[in-house]
Write an enzyme that holds these catalytic residues in place. Structure first.
Site, PDB file in Angstrom:
ATOM      1  N   ASP A   8      50.266  46.101  42.399  1.00 13.42           N
ATOM      2  CA  ASP A   8      49.992  44.680  42.616  1.00 13.42           C
ATOM      3  C   ASP A   8      48.665  44.545  43.350  1.00 13.42           C
ATOM      4  OD1 ASP A   8      52.444  44.344  41.496  1.00 13.42           O
ATOM      5  OD2 ASP A   8      53.357  43.286  43.176  1.00 13.42           O
ATOM      6  N   ASP A 129      60.340  35.440  34.811  1.00 14.29           N
ATOM      7  CA  ASP A 129      60.655  35.596  36.231  1.00 14.29           C
ATOM      8  C   ASP A 129      61.651  34.506  36.596  1.00 14.29           C
ATOM      9  OD1 ASP A 129      58.614  37.503  36.130  1.00 14.29           O
ATOM     10  OD2 ASP A 129      57.099  36.020  36.669  1.00 14.29           O
TER      11      ASP A 129
END
Length: 257
Positions: A8, A129
């Site tokens: 990330d 998500d």
């Protein structure tokens, strides 16, 4: 089952968030390229990059870090975060990214997802998500009324290469994957599903193997790799191709004596 390490990116650094909260970021490395190389050395066959700045901005931000990683490794790299138009997608694919992950536009502009899937076959993945079964968008800052399974079915019909399912309440928490939600989603679609969020141990990875017949073909692991709870090479040996339970026992000549 493919074990995919996550990198990330926030301000060009490798970080992990807790439940997608930008205020709860932990820096694990100032040098994402070194992190990428480390995962390759430990046996990764694919890397999962998330441009966290991009997810907030609605366009790619960490392009230099992404390009540097793609150039440094010889395995496929998939990237998500803020990809909401054709030019952003093309920009990343031109850098050598193998697959791009679309999130927000799957909810807001499914027609574009279909066009991109046709233009770049095999390279468009949709990231779903979910918060309590409902799809979150715009860097997880908003929650829609769209059900995750319903969106997955729509995206599968549009020709996407795979679906990545993340349970936000589990992401970065090391609480284990949401097995029932994954099973429901994977059973509902005919494209590969990749699990993401909550993996904390080898036991969690082994529990996902039960979902392989339903279509869960991979798992993205983030925080557990960085904290040492999961060793990547061990994880690949346990659940990856050629895992120990797939290898026939060596009977030896004594078996026939």
């Amino acid at each position: 089952m493919e074990v995919i390490p996550a990198i990330d990116l926030l301000d060009g650094r490798c970080v992990r968030l807790y439940q997608g909260d930008y205020q709860q970021s932990q820096v694990f490395s100032e040098n994402p390229v070194e992190v990428a190389r480390q995962w390759v050395e430990q046996g990764a066959n694919r890397l999962h990059l998330v441009d966290l700045d991009g997810a907030k901005a609605g366009k790619p931000v960490n392009l230099s870090a992404i390009e540097a990683i793609v150039r440094a490794v010889s395995i496929p790299v998939q990237v998500g975060g803020g990809l909401r138009d054709r030019s952003s997608v093309a920009q990343l694919l031109n850098l050598g990214v193998n697959r791009v992950i679309l999130g927000t536009i799957a909810v807001e502009n499914p027609q574009l997802v279909q066009q991109l899937s046709q233009e770049f076959p095999g390279q468009i993945v949709v990231g779903i998500d979910a918060r309590e079964g409902k799809v979150a968008t715009r860097g997880w800052l908003e929650t829609s009324e769209v059900q995750a399974t319903e969106l997955a079915q729509n995206m599968a019909h549009l020709g996407v290469a795979a679906i990545i399912y993340t349970d936000i309440h589990r992401d970065g928490t090391l609480k284990g994957p949401n097995i029932p939600a994954l099973r429901e989603l994977a059973t509902a679609v005919n494209v590969p599903v990749i699990a993401s969020g909550g993996v904390s141990s080898l036991t969690d990875l082994l529990s996902l193997l039960a979902l392989e017949p339903s279509g869960v073909t991979g798992v993205i692991v983030g925080r557990a790799l960085y904290t040492g709870e999961v060793d990547l090479s061990e994880a690949i040996q346990a659940v990856g191709q050629g895992r120990w339970q797939d290898i026939p026992p060596d009977l030896g000549s004594s078996a026939f004596a």
